[in-house]
Design a protein around this motif. Structure first.
Motif, PDB file in Angstrom:
ATOM      1  N   UNK A  76     -10.461   3.955  10.722  1.00  0.00           N
ATOM      2  CA  UNK A  76     -10.726   3.968   9.325  1.00  0.00           C
ATOM      3  C   UNK A  76     -10.345   5.409   8.696  1.00  0.00           C
ATOM      4  N   UNK A  77      -9.435   5.540   7.951  1.00  0.00           N
ATOM      5  CA  UNK A  77      -8.853   7.019   7.143  1.00  0.00           C
ATOM      6  C   UNK A  77      -9.492   7.063   5.916  1.00  0.00           C
ATOM      7  N   UNK A  78     -10.308   8.293   5.737  1.00  0.00           N
ATOM      8  CA  UNK A  78     -10.827   8.845   4.493  1.00  0.00           C
ATOM      9  C   UNK A  78     -10.098   9.807   4.087  1.00  0.00           C
ATOM     10  N   UNK A  79      -9.805  10.002   2.685  1.00  0.00           N
ATOM     11  CA  UNK A  79      -9.165  11.390   2.250  1.00  0.00           C
ATOM     12  C   UNK A  79     -10.055  11.632   0.750  1.00  0.00           C
ATOM     13  N   UNK A  80     -10.231  12.906   0.543  1.00  0.00           N
ATOM     14  CA  UNK A  80     -11.127  13.184  -0.530  1.00  0.00           C
ATOM     15  C   UNK A  80     -10.383  14.244  -1.564  1.00  0.00           C
ATOM     16  N   UNK A  81     -10.496  14.106  -2.724  1.00  0.00           N
ATOM     17  CA  UNK A  81     -10.137  15.405  -3.651  1.00  0.00           C
ATOM     18  C   UNK A  81     -11.170  16.436  -3.639  1.00  0.00           C
ATOM     19  N   UNK A 136      -0.262  -3.324   2.304  1.00  0.00           N
ATOM     20  CA  UNK A 136       0.386  -2.505   3.357  1.00  0.00           C
ATOM     21  C   UNK A 136      -0.488  -2.803   4.594  1.00  0.00           C
ATOM     22  N   UNK A 137      -0.927  -4.000   4.796  1.00  0.00           N
ATOM     23  CA  UNK A 137      -1.431  -4.422   6.097  1.00  0.00           C
ATOM     24  C   UNK A 137      -2.915  -3.644   6.646  1.00  0.00           C
ATOM     25  N   UNK A 138      -3.474  -3.163   5.224  1.00  0.00           N
ATOM     26  CA  UNK A 138      -4.841  -2.835   5.354  1.00  0.00           C
ATOM     27  C   UNK A 138      -5.563  -2.833   4.228  1.00  0.00           C
ATOM     28  N   UNK A 139      -7.051  -2.892   4.455  1.00  0.00           N
ATOM     29  CA  UNK A 139      -8.006  -3.067   3.371  1.00  0.00           C
ATOM     30  C   UNK A 139      -7.936  -1.577   2.610  1.00  0.00           C
ATOM     31  N   UNK A 180     -20.070   4.673   5.240  1.00  0.00           N
ATOM     32  CA  UNK A 180     -18.889   4.323   6.204  1.00  0.00           C
ATOM     33  C   UNK A 180     -19.050   2.997   7.084  1.00  0.00           C
ATOM     34  N   UNK A 181     -20.329   2.900   7.310  1.00  0.00           N
ATOM     35  CA  UNK A 181     -20.630   1.709   8.093  1.00  0.00           C
ATOM     36  C   UNK A 181     -20.545   0.401   7.326  1.00  0.00           C
ATOM     37  N   UNK A 182     -20.655   0.473   6.009  1.00  0.00           N
ATOM     38  CA  UNK A 182     -20.249  -0.747   4.963  1.00  0.00           C
ATOM     39  C   UNK A 182     -18.814  -1.125   4.949  1.00  0.00           C
ATOM     40  N   UNK A 183     -17.901  -0.261   5.550  1.00  0.00           N
ATOM     41  CA  UNK A 183     -16.580  -0.420   5.889  1.00  0.00           C
ATOM     42  C   UNK A 183     -16.304  -0.882   7.081  1.00  0.00           C
ATOM     43  N   UNK A 184     -17.098  -0.796   7.895  1.00  0.00           N
ATOM     44  CA  UNK A 184     -16.961  -1.091   9.398  1.00  0.00           C
ATOM     45  C   UNK A 184     -16.901  -0.103  10.176  1.00  0.00           C
ATOM     46  N   UNK A 185     -16.996   1.168   9.539  1.00  0.00           N
ATOM     47  CA  UNK A 185     -16.733   2.426  10.366  1.00  0.00           C
ATOM     48  C   UNK A 185     -18.020   3.187  11.043  1.00  0.00           C
ATOM     49  N   UNK A 186     -17.753   4.135  12.154  1.00  0.00           N
ATOM     50  CA  UNK A 186     -18.864   4.256  12.737  1.00  0.00           C
ATOM     51  C   UNK A 186     -19.380   6.053  12.208  1.00  0.00           C
ATOM     52  N   UNK A 187     -20.267   5.912  11.655  1.00  0.00           N
ATOM     53  CA  UNK A 187     -20.836   7.344  11.155  1.00  0.00           C
ATOM     54  C   UNK A 187     -20.943   8.167  12.261  1.00  0.00           C
ATOM     55  N   UNK A 188     -20.899   7.869  13.779  1.00  0.00           N
ATOM     56  CA  UNK A 188     -21.272   8.990  14.482  1.00  0.00           C
ATOM     57  C   UNK A 188     -20.001   9.137  15.345  1.00  0.00           C
ATOM     58  N   UNK A 239     -10.729   8.210  -0.918  1.00  0.00           N
ATOM     59  CA  UNK A 239     -10.048   6.882  -0.528  1.00  0.00           C
ATOM     60  C   UNK A 239     -10.485   6.308   0.818  1.00  0.00           C
ATOM     61  N   UNK A 240     -10.519   5.051   1.090  1.00  0.00           N
ATOM     62  CA  UNK A 240     -10.737   4.711   2.365  1.00  0.00           C
ATOM     63  C   UNK A 240      -9.619   3.537   2.820  1.00  0.00           C
ATOM     64  N   UNK A 241      -9.214   3.857   3.838  1.00  0.00           N
ATOM     65  CA  UNK A 241      -8.180   2.505   4.410  1.00  0.00           C
ATOM     66  C   UNK A 241      -8.867   2.164   5.827  1.00  0.00           C
ATOM     67  N   UNK A 242      -8.733   0.948   5.674  1.00  0.00           N
ATOM     68  CA  UNK A 242      -9.219   0.097   6.937  1.00  0.00           C
ATOM     69  C   UNK A 242      -8.434  -0.931   7.486  1.00  0.00           C
TER      70      UNK A 242
END
Length: 529
Positions: A147-152, A46-49, A194-202, A104-107
């Motif tokens: 980047x979107x993250x959700x957790x159980x 759906x257009x994301x990783x 999250x930086x490994x996915x291209x996200x900014x931890x700050x 889960x991670x969407x990028x």
């Protein structure tokens, strides 16, 4: 020979470290990522990783039931992460397991630059006994540049349970709030990986609805969560305070007594390690019986909590003080905040007649009747919903926004009143019910109305999600050609309202009603029910 080997080993180690921290866009295959527990393989969807079902903590099984989350054991090879993990154990009949601590991670695939992306971490609601990450996938939000993250996280008697034997087994552990500790472990995972996915931890925004919004507040006041997020969004938050109706805060002593009493109903007696061992030997399915979100909310309505379900616990470590105490002393996380509730939100409370209902306002009963039911002809069912929704969630959202402003935190307050086009002919839909803003926040308006989405639904989802995205990117929801959302000012009668006619900024149509409740809570107009 030894020198050459040492140099070669150093080079190899440097390459591994570089691959772990290398932004996703710089790799040959962006679905290949290395995190601190091993290599994973996502998919394009759906257009994301998309990376689903990533373990962020060890399975809380056996002796780890009712323990704080433990580190994941690193795996060999490449782990395929292409499907949601099972939901945590709950009474609902959905795919579920006690082995559930995944995220889960969407990028986005398309991006304007290689700069690290802002991160939005979603915490689902469900009265801390129900919920899962599969209901609201993050792909539509991610496509807008985050980047979107959700957790159980553990729920009910498996997530919020404080048997006294736990103090003997692990005296240094946080007790009871295991679901909150799971959320904390997920936030720590984001900080590390999250930086490994291209996200900014700050640049991490946490956002949640109902019990998820209450979880956001819990992290805002917990010293253990400090520095793991930088912005906060609270949607119809169940605020865990003494006056709360959705998530009443439980003392550790009360939580322990509830656990002992519940264990007794299962034939497990005593407070020793043998009792804990017996409880751990029970199947997880047994421990979630009778603890649906409906049962919990019904119990709160009549003041009889479901057996063994504690909810948020004042444990002395994760929650070391009440939100009221933390806020009054300015000990919360000083971050930008968005908060609001729905126009016809959840109402919890008991009343059999109009007199019962207005008695909640104490000496202000006559004034409340003149505001809520001036002609005396308002149907009781609808009137009860309005009064209790204002008490439970709508006014508390404004009070929380006021507290944030007093602490000099950038604050934006909202009301969500939009009703899907296909639902407006039903008389129950005079406003937005609890949780029905979420599809618009996630820009997936079909989530609750299937194939009946209208152009208006799509337009409202686009503008709502744009405000949320802008806040995550900059700490300010404004931008583009959207109506200007002013910062909250308790001295100005103004709210941004997402209505069937579009986004409206102006005087709050519910102000008189909310002012009545503010008087009740302050003791000026009656007694707190």
């Amino acid at each position: 020979m030894h020198t050459a080997c040492h140099r070669g080993c150093s080079i190899a180690l440097a390459l591994v470290v570089a691959m772990t921290t290398m932004p996703l866009a710089a790799r040959a295959d962006p679905t290949d990522v290395t995190i601190d527990s091993g290599a994973i393989k996502g998919i394009v969807e759906d257009g994301v990783y998309s990376f689903k079902g990533i373990p962020y903590a060890a399975p809380p099984l056996g002796i780890l039931r009712w323990r704080v989350p433990q580190s994941v054991v690193a795996w060999e090879g490449v782990r395929l992460v292409d499907a949601f993990g099972p939901a945590c154990m709950q009474a609902d009949n959905i795919p579920r397991s006690e082995d559930c601590l995944t995220l889960n991670v969407w990028r986005p695939i398309a991006r304007a630059s290689n700069a690290p992306l802002p991160v939005m971490v979603w915490i689902y609601g469900g009265a801390l006994v129900h919920g899962n990450t599969a209901m609201y996938p993050g792909d539509a939000l991610a496509r807008q540049g985050v980047i979107v993250v959700s957790m159980n996280y553990r729920l009910g008697r498996l997530g919020f349970f404080a048997h006294p034997a736990l103090a003997k087994e692990a005296p240094d552990d946080v007790r009871g709030n295991f679901g909150y500790m799971d959320q904390l472990a997920a936030l720590e995972w984001v900080k590390r990986n999250i930086s490994a996915f291209g996200g900014d931890p700050d640049k991490v925004t946490i956002f949640g609805e109902s019990a998820g919004g209450g979880s956001v507040i819990a992290h805002m006041i917990s010293p253990l969560s400090r520095g793991l997020f930088h912005r906060a969004i609270l949607q119809s938050p169940g605020i865990p305070t003494a006056r709360a109706k959705v998530l009443p805060l439980t003392t550790l002593a009360d939580a322990e007594q509830r656990a002992i009493a519940y264990a007794g109903t299962l034939g497990v007696m005593g407070e020793g390690m043998d009792a804990l061992e017996a409880l751990r030997s029970l199947p997880a399915e047994k421990l979630v019986e009778g603890a649906s979100s409906g049962a919990v909310l019904a119990g709160l309505t009549v003041g009889k909590p479901v057996s063994g379900v504690s909810g948020a616990i004042l444990d002395g470590r994760f929650l070391s003080e009440t939100p009221e105490a933390a806020l009054s002393a300015g000990r919360q996380a000083m971050v930008a905040v968005m908060v609001g509730a729905n126009s016809r939100d959840l109402g919890i409370g008991a009343a059999e007649t109009k007199d019962d209902l207005f008695a909640l306002f104490g000496s202000g009963a006559a004034e409340a009747q003149s505001v809520y039911d001036p002609t005396g002809k308002e149907p009781f069912g609808e009137l009860k919903h309005q009064v209790l929704a204002d008490m439970t969630l709508v006014e508390p959202s404004r009070s929380f926004a006021d507290a944030m402003v007093r602490a000099d935190q950038p604050t934006w307050w909202y009301r969500f009143s939009y009703v899907a086009g296909s639902l407006r002919t039903d008389p129950i839909w005079t406003g937005t019910l609890h949780g029905f803003e979420i599809p618009y926040v996630f820009n997936i308006p079909s989530a609750h109305v299937s194939d009946k989405v209208t152009e208006g639904d799509e337009a409202m989802a686009a503008v709502t999600s744009a405000y949320w995205i802008a806040f995550a990117k900059s700490g300010d929801p404004n931008g583009g050609d959207r109506p200007m959302w002013p910062r909250h000012d308790p001295m100005v009668d103004r709210v941004i309202n997402f209505t069937n006619g579009g986004v409206v900024v102006g005087p709050d149509p519910l102000k008189r009603r909310l002012d009545l409740w503010q008087k009740v809570w302050s003791g000026e107009g009656g007694h707190a029910p």
